[in-house]
Design a protein around this motif. Sequence first.
Motif, PDB file in Angstrom:
ATOM      1  N   ARG A  67       0.859  -1.180   0.000  1.00 15.98           N
ATOM      2  CA  ARG A  67       0.000   0.000   0.000  1.00 15.98           C
ATOM      3  C   ARG A  67       0.899   1.234   0.000  1.00 15.98           C
ATOM      4  N   LYS A  70       0.389   7.099  -3.301  1.00 12.63           N
ATOM      5  CA  LYS A  70       0.536   7.328  -4.735  1.00 12.63           C
ATOM      6  C   LYS A  70       1.687   8.285  -5.017  1.00 12.63           C
ATOM      7  N   ARG A 134     -10.694   4.516  -5.084  1.00 12.19           N
ATOM      8  CA  ARG A 134      -9.538   4.418  -5.973  1.00 12.19           C
ATOM      9  C   ARG A 134     -10.035   4.711  -7.385  1.00 12.19           C
ATOM     10  N   ASN A 135      -9.398   5.663  -8.057  1.00 10.38           N
ATOM     11  CA  ASN A 135      -9.885   6.068  -9.369  1.00 10.38           C
ATOM     12  C   ASN A 135      -8.709   6.275 -10.305  1.00 10.38           C
ATOM     13  N   ASN A 136      -8.733   5.630 -11.466  1.00  8.74           N
ATOM     14  CA  ASN A 136      -7.728   5.866 -12.494  1.00  8.74           C
ATOM     15  C   ASN A 136      -8.372   5.650 -13.860  1.00  8.74           C
TER      16      ASN A 136
END
Length: 277
Positions: A67, A70, A134-136
């Motif tokens: 983990r 980012k 979580r977004n990508n």
Amino acid sequence: MIEGFQPTFNFKNFKDIKLNLEIGYFAYFEGNGIDELKFCDAYQKVHDVSRVALLTTEFDIDNGEKRLPKPYYINPDYSIKEFGANILYSFVDSFDANIVVFGALTSVVLFNKDAKLNFDTKNYKSLIEKNIARNNDNRYYLVSEDGQGNLIITLKGKNNNGNITLLLKGDQSQANGNLILQLNGKLNLQQVDDEGNQIAQILLDNTSGSAIMNLQAEKLSLQNNSGETLKKILVDLITAINTATWITPGGDVVSPPLNKAAFDEITTRLNDFMDLQ
């Protein structure tokens, strides 16, 4: 002593010990012969990640979690391609050689692109929600606990990505590695279109006091490993009835049945209800 932490308990001069907390960030540098993750401290000094340690709740090398906060994504011209997290860190010795990361920083009043990550300081229900997002470019993932006893998990795929795979492996064929799903309420599995309209449904409902199983879809297909389908068996049965012959007491052969049209109608209904195999 673990390599990299030898100086920790061997202070030479107390005035040299760094106890302050600083804000830095991880950065992945692309191009310029680097193509590697680095750590940038509060003074823009770049450190090799071998000097960096993350706090963890695990205490052995067999268990843990991956983990990483980012990292910033840095282009070859040193412009920022993607923004990352700001990191709170300090040191575990008298030099800046051993960096310990406490975690990522976020402001309670910071505006996030995802509304689920924002705090409404004037709404108590918002304050007791716990959301992980979580977004990508490939998927949007959200685990939401609303504080009222409900848990909602959302996975929205993008660009033909965003699949969930549950992989269970046993070491003795079917002796282990099995999945048991147990619940004492209603199971409602729905397939919807992009607008949320239901296309198909599997419903198991015992809440009314009677066992109910409902399969709803435009076409239904039940097939075994040999390719045999329930529809084919039923159609073959109706065909056999339609082509059957009977000998009357007078010796005459009777065929087809007088209500052949009713059997033909049943075959049509099977074609509409079940698959086309």
